[in-house]
Structures are given as C-alpha cells and as structure tokens.
Design an enzyme around this catalytic site. Structure first.
Site, PDB file in Angstrom:
ATOM      1  N   THR A  94      48.259  34.212  -8.756  1.00 35.01           N
ATOM      2  CA  THR A  94      49.009  35.400  -8.355  1.00 35.01           C
ATOM      3  C   THR A  94      50.407  35.318  -8.939  1.00 35.01           C
ATOM      4  O   THR A  94      50.996  34.241  -8.989  1.00 35.01           O
ATOM      5  CB  THR A  94      49.101  35.526  -6.822  1.00 35.01           C
TER       6      THR A  94
ATOM      7  N   ASP B 183      53.530  33.108  -3.759  1.00 38.42           N
ATOM      8  CA  ASP B 183      53.764  33.021  -2.317  1.00 38.42           C
ATOM      9  C   ASP B 183      52.674  32.245  -1.567  1.00 38.42           C
ATOM     10  O   ASP B 183      52.384  32.537  -0.418  1.00 38.42           O
ATOM     11  CB  ASP B 183      53.919  34.435  -1.731  1.00 38.42           C
TER      12      ASP B 183
ATOM     13  N   ARG C 299      55.767  41.333  -3.527  1.00 37.52           N
ATOM     14  CA  ARG C 299      55.221  41.577  -2.187  1.00 37.52           C
ATOM     15  C   ARG C 299      56.226  41.203  -1.098  1.00 37.52           C
ATOM     16  O   ARG C 299      57.290  41.819  -1.028  1.00 37.52           O
ATOM     17  CB  ARG C 299      53.922  40.802  -2.016  1.00 37.52           C
TER      18      ARG C 299
END
Lengths: 336, 336, 336, 336
Positions: C127, C131, C173
């Site tokens: 990703t 995170d 995000r």
C-alpha cells in the site's frame, strides 16, 4: 476485400516502434485487413517466424520501449538465396503488402525485395538517428534526444561541482542530428559532429583554444563537449586523453551508448508513430508501393524508397548557425 | 552601436521561458546590446522593477522551469494610466526594443504599447496552450504534453489494475491542442476538446454509448477519457458524477492542474526557445517591429502581432482524423 | 513435496505489487511449488477466476506499475456467504497457503479467512499509505513519495514564477506518512497531517499567521503547503477559498490524486517487494501462518496479522521534529 | 551564544549534498550560529575561499544536484604543510566547528584535522558508494541506484528487442552496494561485485556456463549482467570481448559512469540529508566532536570518525541471499 499485410521492425530498435505497430494493426482492422508480424527483422521472413496480430496484442504497447516484434541484423538476407527465401515466405503467406519499420539499412532491404516481389512495399522511418530523407523526423529521434539530454543534465551537475571538462559521446552513426540537438538543448559549450568539421585532427588546436578561452572567463566553471560517435579517430576516450595532455586539465570521457535507444517514447514520437502507422495502411489502401511514408512540414507524404537513403538529409541550418553563434560568443567575451 | 533591449515574461509561466531569456541575453551580447529584464510581467514596467542581465545570470538556466524574471497578471496595465506608466518607464530607461515572452493576453498588451510607443516591439510565443497563430509550436507546449502524458501513463496503471474509468482534465484554455495530443499519445479511449464537440450536453448520450460499447468488448479493461479544461459545464467532477449515475460504473475524475506548467523543459522546447530568442534579437537588429517571431515549417518567420491572437489556430487535421478513426474502431468491433 | 500457493493483490494498487508477484513465483519455483493467482482481489476467490503462474508470466514485470493480477474492492466478500464461497474456492483448488498483497482492509479480510480455513495465511504489506504496523516501509510507499515530490517540484516552478501560494493535497488515508515525507523533501513551507493537528478549525488562525509571516520576509516568494487527504473539512478546495478570503492573496488548490498510485516502482520498492515476496514463501515453507511479513530495522520479521492493522504505526518522531523546527524558523526570522 | 560553523563538501559529489547544506544553514540559524562555507573541498580551507551563508542562499537548493559549494580532490591537503594551512584558516576565521560532507577520503581528512585542531569536528556521510560504517545509508546512495536503474531499464528494452547480452558497469569503488541493489531492482540475470567473487578469473567459466544455461531456456530472450567498477581486470569492455569470444554471442559493454552522480536527489536522500544536516548542528550544540552523524535502524546516531572508514560495512545479507537464490533458479529450470 480483406487483404494481408506483413510487418517487420528491423535494424536498431527505436522508441515508438511499438506505437507504430499498434497504429498499423488498429488501422488495418478498420479496413478489415489482417496483419502478420514477422519476428527478428528480416530473419522472420527467412525463417517464417510470425504472429497474426489481434487488437489485444497491441492494446497496451503504445508506451513500451523497444519492439515486441524483436529486431536483429540479418546477414543471410543480404545474400541472393536469402532474398529468395524471404520472398518465398511472403508468397507462401499470401502477403499483399510488406511494411518495414526501420532505418536506412532496413529500407535498402525493402527496396531489394521490391525489385523481385510483386506485392506492395511501404517503409516507415524508425530510427533514432534521424538520417532518412523524406521525413522531418524519424520515429525515435525526439526520444533519443531527450534521453541523451537527461544524462547530460546529470553530468552537468558533477561538471559544475568539480569545474571539470566532460566529453560526451552520443549516437548518430554518420549524421550529427542527435549531437547538434542535444548540445544546443543542454547548453553544451561545444559540439562536434560530421557536418561541423572537415578534418578532426586539424580541429584539435581550435578545440584546445576554445576550451582554454572559455575556462579563463571568470565564473565559467564547467565545460561540456558533445561529440557524435565514430567522429574522432580513437573515440572519445582518446580525445579526452589528448586534451588532458594538451590543456593540463583533466578531461573526462563519457559514452552514453545504448541507453539512448530504450525507454518509453515521448509524446512526440508516440504521435508521429501513430500518424505514420495509420498513414502507411492508408497508402497501401490507395495502391502506393516502393515508398516510405513520412511527415514534411506537418503534412503526410510519400517518398520513393531509394531517395530516402540516397539523398543526404540536411541538419537544420538555423540551428547550426545558432550553435555556432553561441560558440563564438566566447571570442567576444575574451576581447577586453 | 550598442542599444538597450527590455524583456519581460508575462502570463502563465511556460517551460523554456528561461532558455529563451538565455538566448536573448547571449545573442544581444554578440551585438553588444544591453538587456534589461523587467520583473513580474507588465508590473515590472509599471513599477520600474528591473535587472540588467549579465551573461552569468543566464549561464545555468537553460534547464530551469518557470521564469527567473517572474510573471504575474497585471490589472493596472489594462487601464489607460497603467499603459502610460509602462511607456514612461520604457522611455525613462531609454529602451530601444521591448521583447515580450508570453501568450495571447501578453501579446495583446504588447500590441497596445506598440500603438503609443516609438520603440520596436517583438513578441515571442511562450505558452503551454499552443494557441497562437504564427508558430507551429509555442515554447512550453511540447513539455506540457509530456508532463500530462507522464501523469496519464501513471493513471493508466491504476485504471488497468481496477478496470476503471478515469476522466482526466488537462489544460489548454480555449483550444484542444494539449487534450488532443495527450489523448493520442496515451492511447486514451476518448478525447473531448472544444474543436471536437458542438454542444457538450448533446454529446453525453454518445459518450455513454461509447464507454458502454468499449467496456463490453472482451479484454478491454480500462477506459481513459481526456478532457480539455473549461469544456464541460460544471467541470470534470460533474461529468464523472453524471457518467457514474448513467452507466452505473464508478468514474474517477482527475484534474492535472498546475503540474503541467512546471518542470525542466524537454529538448524540443529548449531548442525552440533558443532559436526564437536568438531570432528575436536578429529581427530587432533588422528593424522589425510589431511582430511575433515564430517557426513555421521549420523556418523562422515573423507575423503581425494582431494576427497572432486574432486568427484562430487550427489543430493538426490529420491528427484529429486519426484520433477519430481510432475512436470509431470500437463500432467495427461491436458489429459481430 | 510440491504444494499449492494462492496469491491475490487487493485494495488500492501500489507500485511494486508486480515485483512482489515475480519474487513469489520465482521463489515458489525454487521449492517446486505451484502458484495460482486469483484475479480482482477477493472477487477472484468468489468467482474462481484464476491463472496458474509460470515463470514466463513474471519475467518482465518487475518494473511494471499497477498489478497484472488486477485489484478491486469486493463487497460480497464482507458478507458471511461471500466468505464461505471464498473458502470453498480455496478448498476446491486444494490450496495450501493464501498470500495476500495489500493494505489494512485486505489483511483484515485475510484474518477473517484464517478464522474459518485450515490453510496457512500470509500477508504482505502492499500500500502506498505505509500505515501498517509490522514493517518500516510498505511496498509502494517510497514510489508514491517520489511521485508526489515530482509533481510538487513542478508546482514549485509556477509558485516561484508567480510568487503564489499553493495548497497540495496528497494521499495517505488516515496517516500522514506521505504528507510529512513529501513536505520535508520538497521544502514545503508547511505540512498538515492528522498527527500534526488536533482540530483543523482551530488551526486556521495559526495557518494564516504563518503564511503571512513567511510572505513578509524579504526574498520569500512562494509558499507551498502539503495537506493529507480527508484532513480538512470540505477538502483542499475549501481551504484554499477560505485562505484566499482571509489573507487576500490568491491560494491555488491542487489534488495530486491517482497519479500517486501508478508508475514504475523505484528501486527501493522493487527491492523491498522482492525480499518480502521471497520471504513470504520461505515463511510458508517454515509453517508460519496468520502473519504478515515485513522488514523492521533491515531484518525480515513476521507480525501477527491482527496486530498489523490494530496497532497504530507512528511517524518518524525525528522527522516530525525537524519539520516543526524548520517551520518555526520563520518566527526567528520575524524577530528583528 | 552565537558561534561559527564551517562546512565543506568534499570528494565525489552526491545528490543531496545541497539539501544537507540547506538543513545545516537553517538549523544553525535556529541556534543563532553563523555558517561559513569553504569552496572546492579542502582547497577552500587552504586558499581561504569562503562564503557566509544566509538563508536566501539555501532557499531553493533542496532539489538541486551536485553541490553549490563545489568539490575537488586536494593533494596539497595531504601534505603536512597543507594540513597546517587548513588549520590556520580555521583559526583565522574563528571557527568553532568544522562539518565535512563527503565519503571516506573526506572523513579521513577530517580525522587528521581533529588531531591538530581544537575545534569540534563532525562528519556527514555524503557519497553515492554507501561504503561508510555508521549509517545504514549515505546521502546520495538511493538516488544513484535509481539513476542506474533508470538506465538499465532502458538498456533492457534494446536487450529484449535484440535478445542480446549486455554487461553494465556501475559505480561503487570497492563495495558492491550499487551493483547488488541495481541488479536486484532491474531483475538482472547476474551481478558481479567484490563481495560476491574471490578471483574474477576463476569466475569466468561459471559466468559462461550461467549465460549459456539461461539462454537455452525457452522464452528467455535477453541477459543483463551488472558489474561493479574496478572489479574485472581490463574492465567491462575486456570482459565483453572475452565473453563474446567464448560464447559466440555478441556481448555489449556499457559503462554508466558519471551520470550516476548527478540529478535531483530522490525523496529518500533529501529527507536523509535534511535529518543528518539538522542532527549535525544539534550534535555540535551538545559538544560532540570527532564523530560522523548517521542513521542506523531509523535512529540518529554518532560514530567515532575513524571507525566509519576503518570498519568494513556489510551488504544486506538477505539481499545477497535473494540475489543468489534468483540466480540459482536457472539450475532448477535446466533440469528437465
């Protein structure tokens, strides 16, 4: 009526060859023609190594460097029996038209086939060297300049940091297109290319003088010279050594080499390749043969195959002048 | 005899403006002229904010994006008193020639100065929009296409991975040059630009039909539409929402925005900027005035200032046709 | 003994996913295992849409952005019956191990499968958001920073040319990794990310103050603020409008969006992806399950799946401090 | 109390040196210290050639390659009288701390100064070679890998198109960091670096065998070998010729050379440079001396100067293993 178009990519690969293949396949599809790709340049015709292109083969290749059809030199094709075998393959596969994407050697080969084969023949200028008459730009040329430029910009950082002299050899076979363009675009202090000098050795003194003049100027820290390959006897390594000995300042040679061939094509080459690929199929449709398609003054044109490699293509005369003028400014600067 | 040349960069910045400044300063030096740069576009003339360029100012800027002279919109200049002040500055600084590098608004300004000031005025086409008549390419246009293309190639990765529809808005004010070129170069499935559609809303049904047709085709996974800014009422975000609702497949909008303006210029723009900068000074030397310099069919030309912004520049008709043909292939594919 | 490994890429695509697939297939081959790729994330498990990977499938994908296995959100998988179907597919295909490359949502899915399926489950952090606890870097994160940086550098050119304020929204995000890194790397004047502010609206006054202070400083021409997505109520467009009204200087918003996802992975991500792909297969070989592989302090480690998405990963505290210190220098500068 | 910090960049330039200078100047400003840059490496200390840095000097350099302080080798500094002169300059300029950004030779020089001068001395690892103990990464290393990778990706296009063997020489002095990383990241079929081979000549047979095995595999078209400089007697040109003769297939040599040094630093190097520059000033503030600052396991640390160049830094052992494993797969493939 549906017809059969053969296509090969030949000679040194050039960015945009795949974009051109894509345009040929899509445009042929519009006319309901079949496209058969022969692999490894003329070897594919000799060995009957082929692929029938569907649209899905070419859907995601517009940005891919190199050529999915592969390329190769083909010595066998230069023999009479090799030529015969190639023609036999075209006949056996019921080919109506042979499209060759390549440089001058590849188009010479196509011209030879034209002399003994009944089908239509169409060339597309695909070479980073830009040395074909009949098109202002060849597919791959603009990308090669930007790739060379990207490297020269990086070398400039080190040249500036060390206040050093770098001699950078770029591709271009027997023409100075890449050397001139990348020299002007990088702000190189000097450019040597076939069209600019008569006898390299006579030039040495003038080169030394120029380097020394420019380095004497206050604030002038680095010096970059762009040189076309095959120009200097012994190559850029030899010239660097000679200059180092004569000037007493270390000159570093750098050969950009094959990195200039690869990479995703820039927009200019993708667009040119797309237009010329589409135009080649339209020319086939209109019955043209023994021609190369090209773009001159933003218009699509065809040129007799033999003219493309027999007529010497000229450098942009104003660009040559501008490069020379910028070069001459040093003399102005010197006069106190 | 040494003369004084003023230069400003005005309007939206374009990659290559610095390369052009460099060529102006170096060439002027060759003729022993002085170059004074006024900062922040026409504001510099109003506020008499200036810099006298030496060669060392421009030695390392050929590859630098933006403009070291700064740019700005200037509302004061559009008033009669603003124009008077600008002219007073030119007179007070004993300027013989004003060179403006910019787009159509900037050249309109120069034309206004021409009407009330005795000095020579020369424009240079510096805008990513390519919407000035009198030059096949404007400085910055090719770089903007490649920058847009670089982003669209990246978005294609995600579009392919997710088999998604992306609507990408590119710059171009009232002309479709960037949209058409970046659409063809990226292999976009569709392009919308001012010259291609009459009434956006009438187009909606045809767009929906096209998207749906193409997505039905086996193996067709992603769909990218390139749209010129200011084209769709409500913008690309609104169009994406409308399409999502009508097709039932998520459409993602993406506005490339200001990243298209910046970055190091590509070789094409550095070379064009260098040639036009040098040519502008030569035109001054030859007494030309109220003209824009440009390059048409690889020749340096001058065009009457007012013609550059009053005559509508045409898109490459063959490129429009090719884009349309590739677009139409989907219909062929659909017919079983 | 030859076993069967299933692999999916899931969630937002990340550069390096293909490099990771390549390493999995090659390493599995070394142990004589078979690798079956299921397409479109968890949808592939539900629809039994698959491909058995050979080495030739992965030979030329290390540099390709996106994912050749496709990705997708999968709402059906979140239902009990969807989960059952997925498990049935794994059983029907005699899968011994399921490897999932993706972000936190994807690993939550894998954890759910682990609870009802007997096979081994191994996650790989893929990703751009970085995170996930259990790995210092996730695959795609370094490429995303460099992509964002490339755009911010370009915007800086225009910001400098116009002495303007730009607000740039980057992905991330609910975490500030990309915002913090790209802000420091671009020399942005300010960075806003979830970890840096408590209540956005309370921050407004301090933001205005900071912008005004910095712009008063002589020689400070442009101002760039990097903002994490989803941070400001109404988004960056709203913040730009608010600031424009409060400061009286035009603020331009810019949303980088999906260009941050695509592109060829940088070396760092290709190497990380290669190591973690190889390590995942080795962990399977050693019998590990319900873990995510990762790299912490340059060592390969495994972390309990649930920990990877339940434990909040911390930003580099020294980088936060440095960003804050550079930010505070303006106050020092202001004091005369 | 305001103090005076001297800084030099020395040895081969590395991308990120300017970002580091910026961080030093900004952080010193926070503590109200003055920063004096000496130019051309240690030559600046010998010739007292200096610049007092203001914030505006470093405002726009974070993305600039090379070093604005210039660099140079300095033979005079290696003599006792040269060292004395350098120390005299430090004393005459009332310098409290000397910060040197450079590689092992530069830090050896700093250690020598430490032995005869009372001021504090702090080194910062700035070299593309990554061969200094005391920091997981040196400033410039990650950029050099990505630059090498960019070129290797391009060469891969031609290698694929022609199904050819390319031998690519990358930088790295006496350590294989760049060779190993760029080989794995490019999916090179083979990597030769100092740590991987004992006697180059004994390796020749195994290299030939590997190339031949891999090329026999169906679908394996191109072969790229990455080689560290100074490794093969006679260099990569000699190895290419030897292999061509032994295998009978044309091997092309390619020396990436100085393009690996330049260019805008990637985010990783800009961030590392910013952190280490800030940390160096903080270490000065805390009274540290005769140390190099670095980052190990994401923590800022200091290491005794002499240890940084006397202790051999190890390659990532897992990366060496993975490279070897991928290399060995060919043997598996060969067994029918």
């Amino acid at each position: 009526m549906s017809k059969r178009i053969a296509v090969i990519t030949s000679g040194g690969d050039a960015p945009g060859m795949n974009a051109c293949l894509r345009a040929i396949v899509l445009t042929a599809h519009r006319f309901h023609h079949t496209v058969i790709g022969f692999k490894h340049g003329y070897n594919g015709l000799i060995n009957d190594e082929k692929i029938e292109f569907t649209i899905s083969h070419v859907q995601h290749i517009i940005q891919v460097g190199g050529t999915i059809l592969k390329s190769a030199r083909c010595t066998e094709f230069t023999t009479p029996s090799g030529l015969d075998t190639a023609v036999d393959t075209l006949i056996a596969n019921e080919i109506d038209c042979l499209i060759v994407i390549g440089g001058d050697g590849s188009l010479r080969g196509l011209e030879k086939i034209s002399q003994v084969w009944q089908g239509q023949t169409i060339g597309i200028p695909g070479t980073i060297d830009n040395d074909l008459s009949g098109s202002d730009n060849t597919i791959g040329y603009q990308t090669a300049i930007d790739t060379a430029l990207d490297s020269i910009d990086k070398i400039r950082d080190t040249a500036d940091a060390f206040e050093r002299i770098f001699l950078i050899e770029v591709m271009g076979r027997h023409a100075g297109f890449i050397a001139l363009a990348s020299a002007v675009a990088s702000g190189a202090e000097q450019a040597l290319f076939p069209e600019s000098i008569e006898d390299p050795h006579l030039e040495l003194e003038s080169i030394v003088q120029h380097v020394e003049s420019l380095r004497k100027l206050k604030g002038k820290s680095s010096f970059i010279m762009v040189i076309a390959e095959h120009l200097w006897p012994g190559g850029v390594n030899d010239l660097a050594e000679t200059l180092t000995n004569q000037i007493g300042i270390e000159c570093r040679p750098c050969i950009l080499g094959h990195i200039q061939r690869g990479g995703a094509p820039v927009a200019y080459d993708r667009i040119l390749a797309t237009k010329l690929g589409a135009y080649a199929v339209e020319c086939f449709e209109h019955g043209e043969t023994r021609v190369m398609v090209g773009e001159i003054n933003a218009k699509q044109v065809t040129t007799c195959l033999s003219e493309t490699f027999n007529v010497q293509k000229q450098l942009d005369p104003y660009l040559v002048k501008v490069q020379q003028d910028l070069f001459d400014i040093v003399k102005t600067l010197d006069a106190p």
